[in-house]
Design a protein around this motif. Structure first.
Motif, PDB file in Angstrom:
ATOM      1  N   SER A   1     -30.714 -20.495  14.242  1.00 31.44           N
ATOM      2  CA  SER A   1     -29.321 -20.591  14.634  1.00 31.44           C
ATOM      3  C   SER A   1     -29.142 -21.631  15.730  1.00 31.44           C
ATOM      4  CB  SER A   1     -28.809 -19.240  15.127  1.00 31.44           C
ATOM      5  OG  SER A   1     -27.550 -19.364  15.739  1.00 31.44           O
ATOM      6  N   ALA A   2     -28.524 -22.741  15.374  1.00 31.75           N
ATOM      7  CA  ALA A   2     -28.249 -23.770  16.368  1.00 31.75           C
ATOM      8  C   ALA A   2     -27.263 -23.256  17.409  1.00 31.75           C
ATOM      9  CB  ALA A   2     -27.697 -25.014  15.682  1.00 31.75           C
ATOM     10  N   ARG A   3     -26.329 -22.398  17.000  1.00 32.33           N
ATOM     11  CA  ARG A   3     -25.345 -21.858  17.946  1.00 32.33           C
ATOM     12  C   ARG A   3     -26.027 -20.971  18.973  1.00 32.33           C
ATOM     13  NH1 ARG A   3     -20.151 -21.675  18.689  1.00 32.33           N
ATOM     14  NH2 ARG A   3     -19.140 -19.896  19.680  1.00 32.33           N
ATOM     15  N   ARG A   4     -26.921 -20.109  18.510  1.00 27.42           N
ATOM     16  CA  ARG A   4     -27.634 -19.249  19.455  1.00 27.42           C
ATOM     17  C   ARG A   4     -28.421 -20.093  20.451  1.00 27.42           C
ATOM     18  NH1 ARG A   4     -31.982 -18.190  21.316  1.00 27.42           N
ATOM     19  NH2 ARG A   4     -32.895 -19.759  19.944  1.00 27.42           N
ATOM     20  N   ALA A   5     -29.120 -21.104  19.954  1.00 29.16           N
ATOM     21  CA  ALA A   5     -29.924 -21.952  20.823  1.00 29.16           C
ATOM     22  C   ALA A   5     -29.056 -22.719  21.815  1.00 29.16           C
ATOM     23  CB  ALA A   5     -30.745 -22.921  19.984  1.00 29.16           C
ATOM     24  N   ALA A   6     -27.878 -23.141  21.386  1.00 29.62           N
ATOM     25  CA  ALA A   6     -26.991 -23.881  22.282  1.00 29.62           C
ATOM     26  C   ALA A   6     -26.452 -22.992  23.394  1.00 29.62           C
ATOM     27  CB  ALA A   6     -25.844 -24.493  21.487  1.00 29.62           C
ATOM     28  N   LEU A   7     -26.182 -21.728  23.070  1.00 32.42           N
ATOM     29  CA  LEU A   7     -25.640 -20.802  24.058  1.00 32.42           C
ATOM     30  C   LEU A   7     -26.720 -20.172  24.927  1.00 32.42           C
ATOM     31  CD1 LEU A   7     -22.980 -19.096  21.805  1.00 32.42           C
ATOM     32  CD2 LEU A   7     -22.491 -20.385  23.897  1.00 32.42           C
ATOM     33  N   HIS A   8     -27.959 -20.207  24.469  1.00 34.03           N
ATOM     34  CA  HIS A   8     -29.063 -19.603  25.222  1.00 34.03           C
ATOM     35  C   HIS A   8     -30.247 -20.572  25.217  1.00 34.03           C
ATOM     36  CE1 HIS A   8     -32.010 -15.972  25.723  1.00 34.03           C
ATOM     37  NE2 HIS A   8     -31.693 -16.502  26.898  1.00 34.03           N
ATOM     38  N   PRO A   9     -30.067 -21.769  25.785  1.00 33.85           N
ATOM     39  CA  PRO A   9     -31.137 -22.769  25.736  1.00 33.85           C
ATOM     40  C   PRO A   9     -32.367 -22.366  26.534  1.00 33.85           C
ATOM     41  CG  PRO A   9     -29.366 -23.499  27.182  1.00 33.85           C
ATOM     42  CD  PRO A   9     -28.870 -22.277  26.456  1.00 33.85           C
ATOM     43  N   GLU A  10     -32.204 -21.449  27.499  1.00 37.28           N
ATOM     44  CA  GLU A  10     -33.341 -21.017  28.308  1.00 37.28           C
ATOM     45  C   GLU A  10     -34.245 -20.024  27.562  1.00 37.28           C
ATOM     46  OE1 GLU A  10     -29.517 -21.427  30.674  1.00 37.28           O
ATOM     47  OE2 GLU A  10     -30.191 -20.299  28.920  1.00 37.28           O
ATOM     48  N   GLY A  11     -33.721 -19.447  26.498  1.00 33.36           N
ATOM     49  CA  GLY A  11     -34.474 -18.421  25.784  1.00 33.36           C
ATOM     50  C   GLY A  11     -35.658 -18.984  25.030  1.00 33.36           C
TER      51      GLY A  11
ATOM     52  N   PRO B   1     -32.406 -14.693  38.066  1.00 34.19           N
ATOM     53  CA  PRO B   1     -31.640 -13.934  39.060  1.00 34.19           C
ATOM     54  C   PRO B   1     -30.235 -13.702  38.508  1.00 34.19           C
ATOM     55  CG  PRO B   1     -32.700 -15.833  40.058  1.00 34.19           C
ATOM     56  CD  PRO B   1     -32.808 -16.009  38.583  1.00 34.19           C
ATOM     57  N   TRP B   2     -29.718 -12.475  38.668  1.00 35.63           N
ATOM     58  CA  TRP B   2     -28.392 -12.214  38.129  1.00 35.63           C
ATOM     59  C   TRP B   2     -27.332 -12.845  39.017  1.00 35.63           C
ATOM     60  CZ3 TRP B   2     -25.769 -11.672  34.099  1.00 35.63           C
ATOM     61  CH2 TRP B   2     -24.405 -11.355  34.195  1.00 35.63           C
ATOM     62  N   GLU B   3     -26.388 -13.560  38.405  1.00 35.23           N
ATOM     63  CA  GLU B   3     -25.227 -14.108  39.086  1.00 35.23           C
ATOM     64  C   GLU B   3     -24.007 -13.847  38.225  1.00 35.23           C
ATOM     65  OE1 GLU B   3     -25.629 -18.203  40.036  1.00 35.23           O
ATOM     66  OE2 GLU B   3     -27.460 -17.947  41.203  1.00 35.23           O
ATOM     67  N   ARG B   4     -22.985 -13.317  38.834  1.00 30.80           N
ATOM     68  CA  ARG B   4     -21.754 -13.046  38.095  1.00 30.80           C
ATOM     69  C   ARG B   4     -21.253 -14.334  37.444  1.00 30.80           C
ATOM     70  NH1 ARG B   4     -17.700  -9.003  38.531  1.00 30.80           N
ATOM     71  NH2 ARG B   4     -15.680  -9.690  37.690  1.00 30.80           N
ATOM     72  N   GLY B   5     -20.914 -14.246  36.182  1.00 22.50           N
ATOM     73  CA  GLY B   5     -20.373 -15.395  35.457  1.00 22.50           C
ATOM     74  C   GLY B   5     -21.401 -16.262  34.774  1.00 22.50           C
ATOM     75  N   CYS B   6     -22.698 -15.997  35.006  1.00 24.90           N
ATOM     76  CA  CYS B   6     -23.717 -16.894  34.447  1.00 24.90           C
ATOM     77  C   CYS B   6     -23.795 -16.816  32.928  1.00 24.90           C
ATOM     78  CB  CYS B   6     -25.086 -16.613  35.079  1.00 24.90           C
ATOM     79  SG  CYS B   6     -25.857 -15.037  34.599  1.00 24.90           S
ATOM     80  N   LEU B   7     -23.247 -15.760  32.348  1.00 22.58           N
ATOM     81  CA  LEU B   7     -23.295 -15.611  30.894  1.00 22.58           C
ATOM     82  C   LEU B   7     -21.930 -15.753  30.236  1.00 22.58           C
ATOM     83  CD1 LEU B   7     -25.763 -12.614  30.393  1.00 22.58           C
ATOM     84  CD2 LEU B   7     -26.236 -15.066  30.329  1.00 22.58           C
ATOM     85  N   ASP B   8     -20.944 -16.260  30.958  1.00 22.72           N
ATOM     86  CA  ASP B   8     -19.587 -16.270  30.408  1.00 22.72           C
ATOM     87  C   ASP B   8     -19.465 -16.986  29.063  1.00 22.72           C
ATOM     88  OD1 ASP B   8     -18.736 -14.712  32.470  1.00 22.72           O
ATOM     89  OD2 ASP B   8     -17.401 -16.208  33.371  1.00 22.72           O
ATOM     90  N   PRO B   9     -20.062 -18.169  28.852  1.00 24.35           N
ATOM     91  CA  PRO B   9     -19.938 -18.788  27.527  1.00 24.35           C
ATOM     92  C   PRO B   9     -20.550 -17.932  26.421  1.00 24.35           C
ATOM     93  CG  PRO B   9     -20.610 -20.414  29.153  1.00 24.35           C
ATOM     94  CD  PRO B   9     -20.727 -19.075  29.818  1.00 24.35           C
ATOM     95  N   LEU B  10     -21.694 -17.326  26.710  1.00 21.61           N
ATOM     96  CA  LEU B  10     -22.342 -16.463  25.728  1.00 21.61           C
ATOM     97  C   LEU B  10     -21.496 -15.217  25.472  1.00 21.61           C
ATOM     98  CD1 LEU B  10     -26.127 -15.743  25.610  1.00 21.61           C
ATOM     99  CD2 LEU B  10     -24.514 -13.862  25.365  1.00 21.61           C
ATOM    100  N   LEU B  11     -20.960 -14.608  26.550  1.00 17.33           N
ATOM    101  CA  LEU B  11     -20.137 -13.407  26.404  1.00 17.33           C
ATOM    102  C   LEU B  11     -18.852 -13.707  25.635  1.00 17.33           C
ATOM    103  CD1 LEU B  11     -20.556 -11.905  29.981  1.00 17.33           C
ATOM    104  CD2 LEU B  11     -21.497 -10.969  27.852  1.00 17.33           C
TER     105      LEU B  11
ATOM    106  N   ASP C   1     -15.830 -13.089  20.527  1.00 15.39           N
ATOM    107  CA  ASP C   1     -15.194 -13.676  19.338  1.00 15.39           C
ATOM    108  C   ASP C   1     -15.943 -13.336  18.051  1.00 15.39           C
ATOM    109  OD1 ASP C   1     -13.187 -14.863  20.828  1.00 15.39           O
ATOM    110  OD2 ASP C   1     -14.215 -16.790  20.979  1.00 15.39           O
ATOM    111  N   ASP C   2     -17.058 -12.610  18.166  1.00 16.17           N
ATOM    112  CA  ASP C   2     -17.901 -12.258  17.021  1.00 16.17           C
ATOM    113  C   ASP C   2     -18.472 -13.489  16.338  1.00 16.17           C
ATOM    114  OD1 ASP C   2     -19.255 -10.463  15.395  1.00 16.17           O
ATOM    115  OD2 ASP C   2     -17.618 -10.308  13.937  1.00 16.17           O
ATOM    116  N   THR C   3     -18.757 -14.529  17.132  1.00 14.87           N
ATOM    117  CA  THR C   3     -19.463 -15.690  16.596  1.00 14.87           C
ATOM    118  C   THR C   3     -20.928 -15.678  17.017  1.00 14.87           C
ATOM    119  OG1 THR C   3     -18.826 -17.085  18.488  1.00 14.87           O
ATOM    120  CG2 THR C   3     -17.377 -17.086  16.566  1.00 14.87           C
ATOM    121  N   LEU C   4     -21.312 -14.680  17.804  1.00 14.63           N
ATOM    122  CA  LEU C   4     -22.699 -14.461  18.184  1.00 14.63           C
ATOM    123  C   LEU C   4     -22.884 -12.968  18.381  1.00 14.63           C
ATOM    124  CD1 LEU C   4     -25.336 -16.081  18.961  1.00 14.63           C
ATOM    125  CD2 LEU C   4     -24.679 -15.661  21.338  1.00 14.63           C
TER     126      LEU C   4
END
Length: 203
Positions: free
Chosen positions: A98-108, A136-146, A151-154
């Motif tokens: 999944s190119a979309r998954r990789a784009a949204l979670h490039p660190e994974g 380290p957890w930071e508020r907002g660090c996952l906003d694009p992924l969330l 939107d049920d695209t991931l």
């Protein structure tokens, strides 16, 4: 289901793998299974008022992101978290599905796999790929992924503390949350009672 061995496991994920293997049932779970396996420590929060499933404007996206982040802060603020995303495919397919998954979670990086071979027809056997990073957890660090989840695209995303005692699985419409104890679950549920399902099941 059974876990499949990785050809080149990432040493950074070895501790996470040992914790999964120590769980009952052992091994990794698909995120949607968490609510059944950990039912006594589970609560579901809806992401929009009146259990609305999808945001229609930026004001509603702001509400759902605030709800996601408020609960994530309660679970992980001041500490570290694993962010896990998943892909799936046939047993013989490559892992970069999944190119979309990789784009949204490039660190994974590839953490582990899970083979679903329960169906008697091999044509329906599936391999799930789990990608993880620790941060380290930071508020907002996952906003694009969330937002993509909302939107049920991931799908197939979850966040956990390094000890696998606090787990947040967002989905389109809300989030399943697992706390270390029923008492902690009850306290968090009481703090955000307006975000709960009206159904007796909590779904």
């Amino acid at each position: 289901m059974s876990g499949a061995p990785l050809p080149d496991p990432d040493p950074a994920h070895e501790r996470l793998t040992r914790l999964w293997q120590a769980h009952r049932p052992p091994g990794p779970l698909l995120p949607h299974e968490l609510k059944k396996v950990h039912a006594n420590r589970w609560v579901r929060f809806h992401s929009l008022p009146e259990s609305k499933r999808y945001a229609e404007d930026e004001a509603e996206y702001a509400i759902l992101l605030d709800r996601y982040n408020t609960v994530l802060d309660a679970l992980f603020a001041g500490g570290e978290a694993y962010v896990v995303t998943t892909d799936w495919g046939g047993l013989s397919e490559p892992t970069d599905l999944s190119a979309r998954r990789a784009a949204l979670h490039p660190e994974g990086t590839l953490w582990t796999t899970l083979d679903d071979t329960d169906d008697p027809d091999p044509a329906f056997h599936t391999r799930w790929y789990f990608y993880a990073d620790r941060r380290p957890w930071e508020r907002g660090c996952l906003d694009p992924l969330l937002r993509a989840v909302a939107d049920d695209t991931l799908s197939g995303v979850f966040v956990t503390d390094p000890d696998l005692t606090r787990i947040h699985h967002p989905y389109d419409g809300g989030a399943d949350v697992v706390l270390p104890t029923p008492e902690e679950r009850d306290r968090l549920r009481a703090q955000h009672s307006a975000w709960l399902s009206a159904l007796p099941s909590g779904y």
